[in-house]
Design a protein around this motif. Structure first.
Motif, mmCIF file in Angstrom:
data_model
loop_
_atom_site.group_PDB
_atom_site.id
_atom_site.type_symbol
_atom_site.label_atom_id
_atom_site.label_comp_id
_atom_site.label_asym_id
_atom_site.label_seq_id
_atom_site.Cartn_x
_atom_site.Cartn_y
_atom_site.Cartn_z
ATOM 1 N N ASN A 1 0.818 -1.219 0.000
ATOM 2 C CA ASN A 1 0.000 0.000 0.000
ATOM 3 C C ASN A 1 0.850 1.267 0.000
ATOM 4 O OD1 ASN A 1 -2.436 -1.493 0.120
ATOM 5 N ND2 ASN A 1 -2.097 -1.804 2.298
ATOM 6 N N GLY A 2 2.136 1.125 -0.260
ATOM 7 C CA GLY A 2 3.027 2.276 -0.216
ATOM 8 C C GLY A 2 2.989 3.103 -1.489
ATOM 9 N N ILE A 3 3.759 4.159 -1.475
ATOM 10 C CA ILE A 3 3.915 5.033 -2.636
ATOM 11 C C ILE A 3 4.667 4.246 -3.709
ATOM 12 C CG2 ILE A 3 5.055 7.127 -3.452
ATOM 13 C CD1 ILE A 3 4.563 8.219 -0.592
ATOM 14 N N ILE A 4 4.196 4.307 -4.938
ATOM 15 C CA ILE A 4 4.764 3.493 -6.010
ATOM 16 C C ILE A 4 5.970 4.185 -6.631
ATOM 17 C CG2 ILE A 4 4.321 2.408 -8.244
ATOM 18 C CD1 ILE A 4 1.333 2.325 -7.373
ATOM 19 N N ILE A 5 7.078 3.445 -6.658
ATOM 20 C CA ILE A 5 8.294 3.890 -7.329
ATOM 21 C C ILE A 5 8.429 3.069 -8.592
ATOM 22 C CG2 ILE A 5 10.802 4.098 -7.189
ATOM 23 C CD1 ILE A 5 10.501 4.259 -4.155
ATOM 24 N N SER A 6 8.603 3.738 -9.731
ATOM 25 C CA SER A 6 8.661 3.033 -11.001
ATOM 26 C C SER A 6 9.603 3.738 -11.965
ATOM 27 C CB SER A 6 7.254 2.959 -11.612
ATOM 28 O OG SER A 6 7.284 2.264 -12.840
ATOM 29 N N ASP A 7 9.975 3.016 -13.022
ATOM 30 C CA ASP A 7 10.721 3.628 -14.116
ATOM 31 C C ASP A 7 9.774 3.988 -15.264
ATOM 32 O OD1 ASP A 7 10.154 1.024 -14.810
ATOM 33 O OD2 ASP A 7 12.165 0.533 -15.510
ATOM 34 N N ASN A 8 8.494 3.736 -15.073
ATOM 35 C CA ASN A 8 7.469 4.029 -16.067
ATOM 36 C C ASN A 8 6.572 5.149 -15.524
ATOM 37 O OD1 ASN A 8 5.142 4.060 -17.665
ATOM 38 N ND2 ASN A 8 5.225 1.869 -18.057
ATOM 39 N N PRO A 9 6.565 6.316 -16.175
ATOM 40 C CA PRO A 9 5.775 7.452 -15.671
ATOM 41 C C PRO A 9 4.279 7.168 -15.529
ATOM 42 C CG PRO A 9 7.245 8.161 -17.423
ATOM 43 C CD PRO A 9 7.327 6.661 -17.367
ATOM 44 N N LYS B 1 3.011 4.393 -14.375
ATOM 45 C CA LYS B 1 2.773 3.454 -13.280
ATOM 46 C C LYS B 1 3.062 4.024 -11.907
ATOM 47 C CE LYS B 1 3.969 -0.915 -15.559
ATOM 48 N NZ LYS B 1 4.922 -2.044 -15.464
ATOM 49 N N GLY B 2 3.960 5.002 -11.813
ATOM 50 C CA GLY B 2 4.462 5.373 -10.509
ATOM 51 C C GLY B 2 4.120 6.761 -10.020
ATOM 52 N N ASP B 3 4.224 6.907 -8.695
ATOM 53 C CA ASP B 3 4.103 8.216 -8.056
ATOM 54 C C ASP B 3 5.462 8.913 -8.068
ATOM 55 O OD1 ASP B 3 1.378 7.767 -7.269
ATOM 56 O OD2 ASP B 3 2.127 6.467 -5.674
ATOM 57 N N ILE B 4 6.515 8.110 -7.918
ATOM 58 C CA ILE B 4 7.890 8.609 -7.964
ATOM 59 C C ILE B 4 8.567 7.882 -9.117
ATOM 60 C CG2 ILE B 4 10.089 8.739 -6.752
ATOM 61 C CD1 ILE B 4 8.481 8.790 -4.138
ATOM 62 N N ILE B 5 9.161 8.656 -10.033
ATOM 63 C CA ILE B 5 9.706 8.093 -11.258
ATOM 64 C C ILE B 5 11.240 8.112 -11.209
ATOM 65 C CG2 ILE B 5 9.721 8.238 -13.790
ATOM 66 C CD1 ILE B 5 6.931 7.750 -12.430
ATOM 67 N N ILE B 6 11.818 6.925 -11.448
ATOM 68 C CA ILE B 6 13.266 6.812 -11.529
ATOM 69 C C ILE B 6 13.706 7.448 -12.845
ATOM 70 C CG2 ILE B 6 15.224 5.211 -11.661
ATOM 71 C CD1 ILE B 6 13.818 5.218 -8.938
ATOM 72 N N GLY B 7 14.686 8.332 -12.765
ATOM 73 C CA GLY B 7 15.153 9.052 -13.941
ATOM 74 C C GLY B 7 14.577 10.456 -14.015
ATOM 75 N N LYS B 8 13.442 10.674 -13.337
ATOM 76 C CA LYS B 8 12.835 12.011 -13.293
ATOM 77 C C LYS B 8 12.914 12.558 -11.871
ATOM 78 C CE LYS B 8 8.488 14.447 -13.773
ATOM 79 N NZ LYS B 8 7.077 14.251 -13.520
ATOM 80 N N LEU C 1 18.230 9.413 0.578
ATOM 81 C CA LEU C 1 18.202 10.874 0.754
ATOM 82 C C LEU C 1 17.221 11.534 -0.209
ATOM 83 C CD1 LEU C 1 21.992 11.646 1.300
ATOM 84 C CD2 LEU C 1 20.150 11.867 2.981
ATOM 85 N N GLN C 2 17.228 11.087 -1.470
ATOM 86 C CA GLN C 2 16.307 11.660 -2.450
ATOM 87 C C GLN C 2 14.852 11.340 -2.096
ATOM 88 O OE1 GLN C 2 17.479 11.505 -6.742
ATOM 89 N NE2 GLN C 2 19.284 10.421 -5.934
ATOM 90 N N LEU C 3 14.593 10.127 -1.664
ATOM 91 C CA LEU C 3 13.225 9.758 -1.269
ATOM 92 C C LEU C 3 12.760 10.567 -0.066
ATOM 93 C CD1 LEU C 3 13.172 5.889 -1.721
ATOM 94 C CD2 LEU C 3 11.823 7.575 -2.968
ATOM 95 N N GLU C 4 13.646 10.739 0.897
ATOM 96 C CA GLU C 4 13.300 11.519 2.087
ATOM 97 C C GLU C 4 12.951 12.953 1.705
ATOM 98 O OE1 GLU C 4 15.900 12.865 5.815
ATOM 99 O OE2 GLU C 4 15.673 10.682 5.661
ATOM 100 N N LYS C 5 13.713 13.521 0.792
ATOM 101 C CA LYS C 5 13.472 14.896 0.335
ATOM 102 C C LYS C 5 12.129 15.002 -0.395
ATOM 103 C CE LYS C 5 15.656 18.508 -2.406
ATOM 104 N NZ LYS C 5 16.797 18.845 -3.253
ATOM 105 N N ILE C 6 11.813 13.994 -1.197
ATOM 106 C CA ILE C 6 10.549 13.990 -1.951
ATOM 107 C C ILE C 6 9.358 13.789 -1.020
ATOM 108 C CG2 ILE C 6 9.189 12.662 -3.623
ATOM 109 C CD1 ILE C 6 11.851 12.095 -5.076
ATOM 110 N N LEU C 7 9.498 12.904 -0.048
ATOM 111 C CA LEU C 7 8.366 12.522 0.798
ATOM 112 C C LEU C 7 8.128 13.458 1.973
ATOM 113 C CD1 LEU C 7 8.854 8.663 0.792
ATOM 114 C CD2 LEU C 7 7.252 10.022 -0.554
ATOM 115 N N LYS C 8 9.086 14.304 2.313
ATOM 116 C CA LYS C 8 8.923 15.202 3.457
ATOM 117 C C LYS C 8 7.717 16.140 3.300
ATOM 118 C CE LYS C 8 11.317 18.328 6.530
ATOM 119 N NZ LYS C 8 12.541 19.004 6.861
ATOM 120 N N PRO C 9 7.532 16.806 2.150
ATOM 121 C CA PRO C 9 6.338 17.665 2.022
ATOM 122 C C PRO C 9 5.044 16.879 2.154
ATOM 123 C CG PRO C 9 7.918 18.165 0.295
ATOM 124 C CD PRO C 9 8.409 16.932 1.005
ATOM 125 N N ARG C 10 5.026 15.664 1.675
ATOM 126 C CA ARG C 10 3.822 14.836 1.770
ATOM 127 C C ARG C 10 3.506 14.531 3.228
ATOM 128 N NH1 ARG C 10 2.266 9.908 -2.054
ATOM 129 N NH2 ARG C 10 2.356 11.637 -3.464
#
Length: 95
Positions: free
Chosen positions: A27-35, A37-44, A57-66
């Motif tokens: 049930n977590g936030i989806i990480i994907s390489d396909n825009p 499919k995912g909430d967080i996109i690898i490469g973007k 570190l990058q995930l923490e920075k992205i998820l902190k505002p949420r």
């Protein structure tokens, strides 16, 4: 932090699962390489190449505002619930 990995690349899928094994949740936030499919996109959202530390570190920075948003929403819902209880008590207490 709870994440779900859904990558088209099997190598990227396995790497992320290994790096994030303590955070995996269906049930977590989806990480994907396909825009599509995912909430967080690898490469973007997450730059490549990455190490386990830079990924976290990058995930923490992205998820902190949420997280801040969810905390504020929880506070507002709790206040609403208490106000509603008080309104009901006042209404039925006067009858």
């Amino acid at each position: 932090m709870k994440v779900k990995i859904d990558c088209d690349s099997p190598l990227l899928q396995k790497s992320l699962e290994y790096f994030l094994k303590n955070y995996l949740d269906e049930n977590g936030i989806i990480i994907s390489d396909n825009p599509q499919k995912g909430d967080i996109i690898i490469g973007k959202d997450i730059t490549k190449p990455f190490t386990k530390n830079t990924l976290l570190l990058q995930l923490e920075k992205i998820l902190k505002p949420r997280k801040n948003f969810e905390e504020e929403l929880d506070k507002l819902l709790e206040k609403f619930k208490n106000d509603l209880k008080n309104l009901i008590k006042d209404y039925y207490g006067k009858r």
